[in-house]
Scaffold this motif. Structure first.
Motif, PDB file in Angstrom:
ATOM      1  N   ALA A  98      -1.599  -9.241   9.750  1.00 54.45           N
ATOM      2  CA  ALA A  98      -1.120  -8.255   8.787  1.00 54.45           C
ATOM      3  C   ALA A  98      -1.061  -8.849   7.384  1.00 54.45           C
ATOM      4  O   ALA A  98      -0.682 -10.006   7.191  1.00 54.45           O
ATOM      5  CB  ALA A  98       0.262  -7.757   9.198  1.00 54.45           C
ATOM      6  N   GLY A  99      -1.449  -8.053   6.411  1.00 53.13           N
ATOM      7  CA  GLY A  99      -1.403  -8.523   5.036  1.00 53.13           C
ATOM      8  C   GLY A  99      -1.644  -7.400   4.054  1.00 53.13           C
ATOM      9  O   GLY A  99      -2.072  -6.302   4.420  1.00 53.13           O
ATOM     10  N   ILE A 100      -1.354  -7.675   2.790  1.00 50.43           N
ATOM     11  CA  ILE A 100      -1.590  -6.711   1.718  1.00 50.43           C
ATOM     12  C   ILE A 100      -2.298  -7.422   0.572  1.00 50.43           C
ATOM     13  O   ILE A 100      -2.234  -8.644   0.440  1.00 50.43           O
ATOM     14  CB  ILE A 100      -0.283  -6.074   1.208  1.00 50.43           C
ATOM     15  CG1 ILE A 100       0.684  -7.162   0.689  1.00 50.43           C
ATOM     16  CG2 ILE A 100       0.370  -5.231   2.295  1.00 50.43           C
ATOM     17  CD1 ILE A 100       1.902  -6.591  -0.011  1.00 50.43           C
ATOM     18  N   MET A 101      -2.961  -6.647  -0.278  1.00 48.83           N
ATOM     19  CA  MET A 101      -3.605  -7.188  -1.478  1.00 48.83           C
ATOM     20  C   MET A 101      -2.653  -7.116  -2.661  1.00 48.83           C
ATOM     21  O   MET A 101      -1.667  -6.361  -2.651  1.00 48.83           O
ATOM     22  CB  MET A 101      -4.862  -6.391  -1.804  1.00 48.83           C
ATOM     23  CG  MET A 101      -6.109  -6.867  -1.096  1.00 48.83           C
ATOM     24  SD  MET A 101      -6.593  -8.566  -1.514  1.00 48.83           S
ATOM     25  CE  MET A 101      -6.884  -8.430  -3.280  1.00 48.83           C
ATOM     26  N   ASP A 102      -2.959  -7.902  -3.684  1.00 48.14           N
ATOM     27  CA  ASP A 102      -2.269  -7.745  -4.953  1.00 48.14           C
ATOM     28  C   ASP A 102      -3.096  -6.821  -5.849  1.00 48.14           C
ATOM     29  O   ASP A 102      -4.022  -6.151  -5.375  1.00 48.14           O
ATOM     30  CB  ASP A 102      -2.015  -9.108  -5.612  1.00 48.14           C
ATOM     31  CG  ASP A 102      -3.300  -9.890  -5.892  1.00 48.14           C
ATOM     32  OD1 ASP A 102      -4.405  -9.301  -5.802  1.00 48.14           O
ATOM     33  OD2 ASP A 102      -3.206 -11.089  -6.205  1.00 48.14           O
ATOM     34  N   ARG A 103      -2.793  -6.786  -7.135  1.00 50.29           N
ATOM     35  CA  ARG A 103      -3.520  -5.923  -8.063  1.00 50.29           C
ATOM     36  C   ARG A 103      -4.580  -6.698  -8.835  1.00 50.29           C
ATOM     37  O   ARG A 103      -5.004  -6.274  -9.902  1.00 50.29           O
ATOM     38  CB  ARG A 103      -2.527  -5.264  -9.033  1.00 50.29           C
ATOM     39  CG  ARG A 103      -1.570  -4.308  -8.347  1.00 50.29           C
ATOM     40  CD  ARG A 103      -0.603  -3.693  -9.315  1.00 50.29           C
ATOM     41  NE  ARG A 103       0.220  -4.716  -9.980  1.00 50.29           N
ATOM     42  CZ  ARG A 103       1.272  -4.442 -10.750  1.00 50.29           C
ATOM     43  NH1 ARG A 103       1.630  -3.184 -10.957  1.00 50.29           N
ATOM     44  NH2 ARG A 103       1.962  -5.414 -11.306  1.00 50.29           N
ATOM     45  N   MET A 104      -4.992  -7.840  -8.278  1.00 51.21           N
ATOM     46  CA  MET A 104      -5.937  -8.729  -8.945  1.00 51.21           C
ATOM     47  C   MET A 104      -5.368  -9.286 -10.247  1.00 51.21           C
ATOM     48  O   MET A 104      -6.111  -9.707 -11.138  1.00 51.21           O
ATOM     49  CB  MET A 104      -7.273  -8.024  -9.216  1.00 51.21           C
ATOM     50  CG  MET A 104      -8.012  -7.581  -7.966  1.00 51.21           C
ATOM     51  SD  MET A 104      -8.650  -8.992  -7.039  1.00 51.21           S
ATOM     52  CE  MET A 104      -9.610  -8.183  -5.773  1.00 51.21           C
ATOM     53  N   SER A 105      -4.049  -9.280 -10.361  1.00 51.49           N
ATOM     54  CA  SER A 105      -3.399  -9.684 -11.606  1.00 51.49           C
ATOM     55  C   SER A 105      -3.533 -11.177 -11.857  1.00 51.49           C
ATOM     56  O   SER A 105      -3.317 -11.993 -10.945  1.00 51.49           O
ATOM     57  CB  SER A 105      -1.908  -9.327 -11.561  1.00 51.49           C
ATOM     58  OG  SER A 105      -1.717  -7.970 -11.266  1.00 51.49           O
ATOM     59  N   ALA A 106      -3.856 -11.546 -13.095  1.00 54.24           N
ATOM     60  CA  ALA A 106      -3.753 -12.938 -13.514  1.00 54.24           C
ATOM     61  C   ALA A 106      -2.274 -13.313 -13.564  1.00 54.24           C
ATOM     62  O   ALA A 106      -1.389 -12.450 -13.582  1.00 54.24           O
ATOM     63  CB  ALA A 106      -4.409 -13.129 -14.878  1.00 54.24           C
ATOM     64  N   LEU A 107      -2.004 -14.612 -13.584  1.00 48.46           N
ATOM     65  CA  LEU A 107      -0.620 -15.063 -13.463  1.00 48.46           C
ATOM     66  C   LEU A 107       0.291 -14.450 -14.523  1.00 48.46           C
ATOM     67  O   LEU A 107       1.394 -13.984 -14.219  1.00 48.46           O
ATOM     68  CB  LEU A 107      -0.570 -16.589 -13.528  1.00 48.46           C
ATOM     69  CG  LEU A 107       0.754 -17.227 -13.101  1.00 48.46           C
ATOM     70  CD1 LEU A 107       0.515 -18.564 -12.425  1.00 48.46           C
ATOM     71  CD2 LEU A 107       1.691 -17.412 -14.287  1.00 48.46           C
ATOM     72  N   ALA A 108      -0.141 -14.418 -15.767  1.00 48.09           N
ATOM     73  CA  ALA A 108       0.707 -13.905 -16.845  1.00 48.09           C
ATOM     74  C   ALA A 108       0.966 -12.410 -16.715  1.00 48.09           C
ATOM     75  O   ALA A 108       1.910 -11.885 -17.316  1.00 48.09           O
ATOM     76  CB  ALA A 108       0.075 -14.213 -18.201  1.00 48.09           C
ATOM     77  N   GLU A 109       0.138 -11.719 -15.925  1.00 46.19           N
ATOM     78  CA  GLU A 109       0.298 -10.279 -15.723  1.00 46.19           C
ATOM     79  C   GLU A 109       1.064  -9.939 -14.455  1.00 46.19           C
ATOM     80  O   GLU A 109       1.326  -8.767 -14.181  1.00 46.19           O
ATOM     81  CB  GLU A 109      -1.088  -9.626 -15.619  1.00 46.19           C
ATOM     82  CG  GLU A 109      -1.971  -9.847 -16.825  1.00 46.19           C
ATOM     83  CD  GLU A 109      -3.426  -9.528 -16.547  1.00 46.19           C
ATOM     84  OE1 GLU A 109      -4.139  -9.198 -17.508  1.00 46.19           O
ATOM     85  OE2 GLU A 109      -3.839  -9.610 -15.366  1.00 46.19           O
ATOM     86  N   THR A 110       1.399 -10.944 -13.660  1.00 49.52           N
ATOM     87  CA  THR A 110       2.028 -10.711 -12.362  1.00 49.52           C
ATOM     88  C   THR A 110       3.534 -10.595 -12.533  1.00 49.52           C
ATOM     89  O   THR A 110       4.203 -11.552 -12.937  1.00 49.52           O
ATOM     90  CB  THR A 110       1.712 -11.864 -11.393  1.00 49.52           C
ATOM     91  OG1 THR A 110       0.298 -12.009 -11.283  1.00 49.52           O
ATOM     92  CG2 THR A 110       2.310 -11.607 -10.020  1.00 49.52           C
ATOM     93  N   ASP A 111       4.079  -9.423 -12.209  1.00 46.20           N
ATOM     94  CA  ASP A 111       5.533  -9.269 -12.322  1.00 46.20           C
ATOM     95  C   ASP A 111       6.210  -9.750 -11.050  1.00 46.20           C
ATOM     96  O   ASP A 111       5.563 -10.043 -10.039  1.00 46.20           O
ATOM     97  CB  ASP A 111       5.921  -7.826 -12.655  1.00 46.20           C
ATOM     98  CG  ASP A 111       5.468  -6.805 -11.622  1.00 46.20           C
ATOM     99  OD1 ASP A 111       5.331  -7.171 -10.422  1.00 46.20           O
ATOM    100  OD2 ASP A 111       5.264  -5.639 -11.981  1.00 46.20           O
ATOM    101  N   ASP A 112       7.533  -9.847 -11.097  1.00 50.90           N
ATOM    102  CA  ASP A 112       8.286 -10.374  -9.962  1.00 50.90           C
ATOM    103  C   ASP A 112       8.068  -9.547  -8.700  1.00 50.90           C
ATOM    104  O   ASP A 112       7.945 -10.102  -7.600  1.00 50.90           O
ATOM    105  CB  ASP A 112       9.782 -10.420 -10.286  1.00 50.90           C
ATOM    106  CG  ASP A 112      10.135 -11.480 -11.308  1.00 50.90           C
ATOM    107  OD1 ASP A 112       9.241 -12.255 -11.704  1.00 50.90           O
ATOM    108  OD2 ASP A 112      11.308 -11.529 -11.732  1.00 50.90           O
TER     109      ASP A 112
END
Length: 259
Positions: A98-112
């Motif tokens: 089981a797993g989910i994807m992120d939004r392809m966000s770069a580190l500076a764009e990744t919120d908590d």
């Protein structure tokens, strides 16, 4: 596998847990294990989807049961393991899929919120489930654990910061398990899928830095695999045909990782 390749899988009658079994790779793996005669406990957050997989498994002549819930919840994790052990007399194989994807966000764009949810589902949940399963495997003298890592566990150009970190963590967890419990008969391996046809969603923000940077690299993925191709690798690693394989991270990516 044994019916089509002649390999001795040794999965007949074994108790197997597969997470994320409502669709995609998890569903395909559940059906493949059932073909080999295993008894499968299927876990998923989506009740309708996982119960459909149970019906498909039983229609194909297999034995299956479902547990519904969020695997980042310790109570759900404990219920999955207890259900498998009580119904099938033990636990031989655990597939942390089981797993989910992120939004392809770069580190500076990744919120908590993005970071914490991806890490919780992709890394903490497999840790919790493996920790709950290990006592039963150790008491039985061994077992096989297979993780679904990712092409993003092998490189930094296949997903966003959160997903990449989570799947690198899965590789570290796999290798640590293989070393720590090799004398106790526990094998731990992972597949690293490339592009695969599943229903996992990528909610990428088109104008953000991450997707714009990653796009050209992801375009190198080439062929999109069927979920059944990933499932075949999972079942192989779980089976007696891979009895001397542990600590391996197997790319199933049509050569993407070789580029």
């Amino acid at each position: 596998m044994s019916s089509s390749t002649g390999l001795r899988t040794g999965l007949q009658g074994r108790s197997v847990i597969v997470t994320g079994a409502g669709s995609g790779i998890g569903r395909a793996a559940a059906l493949r294990f059932a073909e080999e005669g295993a008894r499968v406990t299927l876990a998923d957050l989506d009740r309708e989807a996982v119960e459909r997989t149970v019906r498909e498994t039983e229609t194909a002549g297999g034995t299956a049961q479902a547990v519904v819930g969020d695997l980042s919840d310790q109570e759900v994790v404990d219920r999955v393991v207890v259900t498998a052990v009580d119904a099938f007399g033990g636990l031989d194989v655990l597939v942390n899929n089981a797993g989910i994807m992120d939004r392809m966000s770069a580190l500076a764009e990744t919120d908590d919120a993005e970071w914490e949810r991806v890490i919780r589902v992709n890394l903490t949940a497999p840790f919790l489930l493996t920790r709950a399963a290990l006592p039963h495997m150790l008491a039985a003298g061994g077992g096989s654990i297979v993780f679904t890592a990712s092409e993003a566990s092998l490189r930094g150009s296949a997903a966003g910061a959160a997903y990449t970190a989570s799947k690198h963590g899965v590789v570290g967890l796999t290798k640590s398990l293989a070393v720590m419990y090799r004398k106790e008969g526990i094998r731990a391996n992972a597949i690293a899928p490339g592009a695969t046809a599943t229903n996992i969603r990528v909610d990428a923000q088109g104008r953000s830095h991450g997707p714009g940077t990653i796009g050209p690299y992801v375009a190198l993925a080439g062929k999109v695999a069927a979920a059944e191709e990933q499932a075949a690798a999972i079942v192989f690693l779980a089976s007696d045909a891979a009895s001397n394989i542990s600590g391996a991270i197997l790319p199933v990516d049509n050569g993407w990782s070789a580029i």
